[in-house]
Write an enzyme that holds these catalytic residues in place. Structure first.
Site, PDB file in Angstrom:
ATOM      1  CG  HIS A  42      -1.917  -1.126   1.191  1.00 55.75           C
ATOM      2  ND1 HIS A  42      -2.856  -1.314   0.195  1.00 55.75           N
ATOM      3  CD2 HIS A  42      -2.072  -2.172   2.046  1.00 55.75           C
ATOM      4  CE1 HIS A  42      -3.554  -2.403   0.447  1.00 55.75           C
ATOM      5  NE2 HIS A  42      -3.096  -2.945   1.560  1.00 55.75           N
ATOM      6  CE  LYS A  65      -4.579  -7.065  -2.650  1.00 53.13           C
ATOM      7  NZ  LYS A  65      -3.766  -6.286  -1.707  1.00 53.13           N
ATOM      8  CG  ASN A  66      -9.687 -10.356  -7.923  1.00 51.87           C
ATOM      9  OD1 ASN A  66      -9.174 -10.824  -8.934  1.00 51.87           O
ATOM     10  ND2 ASN A  66     -10.484 -11.050  -7.148  1.00 51.87           N
ATOM     11  CD  GLN A  67     -11.179  -4.682  -5.043  1.00 50.17           C
ATOM     12  OE1 GLN A  67     -11.771  -4.206  -5.996  1.00 50.17           O
ATOM     13  NE2 GLN A  67     -11.769  -4.927  -3.891  1.00 50.17           N
ATOM     14  CG  ASN A  68      -2.993  -3.115  -3.646  1.00 49.91           C
ATOM     15  OD1 ASN A  68      -3.208  -3.647  -2.565  1.00 49.91           O
ATOM     16  ND2 ASN A  68      -1.971  -2.309  -3.854  1.00 49.91           N
ATOM     17  CB  THR A  69      -5.942   1.297  -2.312  1.00 51.97           C
ATOM     18  OG1 THR A  69      -7.252   0.930  -2.755  1.00 51.97           O
ATOM     19  CG2 THR A  69      -5.836   2.808  -2.219  1.00 51.97           C
ATOM     20  CG  HIS A 153      -6.411  -4.188   7.228  1.00 53.15           C
ATOM     21  ND1 HIS A 153      -6.506  -4.911   6.057  1.00 53.15           N
ATOM     22  CD2 HIS A 153      -7.661  -3.713   7.475  1.00 53.15           C
ATOM     23  CE1 HIS A 153      -7.763  -4.873   5.627  1.00 53.15           C
ATOM     24  NE2 HIS A 153      -8.475  -4.148   6.468  1.00 53.15           N
TER      25      HIS A 153
END
Length: 158
Positions: A42, A65-69, A153
């Site tokens: 992140h 990985k489908n999505q991430n910020t 997290h």
């Protein structure tokens, strides 16, 4: 009777399958502490295109990985957010170790758009300025000693 029993067994198997997928999303590589894994996933001080940036994450996983910020700030700045007032985590109400950033940061949201083969993951990028909420815990011995509490997290962006 048999079709109903068969159908219910399939539903239970599907539920266990979905739960195992959800649990697998929470797994970190053993060689990293939770804070180190948070940083890899992140923190990105200089924005990169998602397809390139996600390679650093996907190399530790058996899939794309489908999505991430990515937050475009420093680890130290996020550690400072851990000093803000504790709040209930918006995405997990059973946890009270979350903290609101209080200021917006530039970020990039990555969404998987291309093939899901690990060697060829393709992502779209969306830029924004948003607040974020992180969960923080006491440091692991592998974490920098100057930070007694560290982010572990990224709960949500607002």
């Amino acid at each position: 009777m048999v079709p109903k029993l068969f159908t219910s067994q399939i539903c239970v198997l599907l539920l266990f399958g979905l739960l195992s997928v959800e649990v697998s999303l929470q797994v970190k590589p053993q060689q990293f502490s939770w804070a180190q894994w948070f940083s890899i996933q992140h923190i990105q001080t200089t924005p990169l295109h998602c397809t390139s940036a996600m390679r650093a994450i996907n190399r530790y996983q058996p899939r794309c990985k489908n999505q991430n910020t990515f937050l475009h700030t420093t680890f130290a700045n996020v550690v400072n957010v851990c000093g803000n007032t504790n709040i209930t985590c918006p995405r997990n109400a059973s946890l009270n170790n979350c903290h609101h950033s209080g200021v917006q940061v530039p970020l990039t949201y990555c969404n998987l758009t291309g093939p899901q083969t690990i060697s060829n993951c393709v992502y779209s990028s969306t830029q924004a300025n948003m607040f974020y909420v992180v969960a923080c815990d006491n440091r692991d011995p592998r974490d920098p000693p100057q930070y007694p509490v560290v982010p572990v997290h990224l709960d949500t962006t607002i």
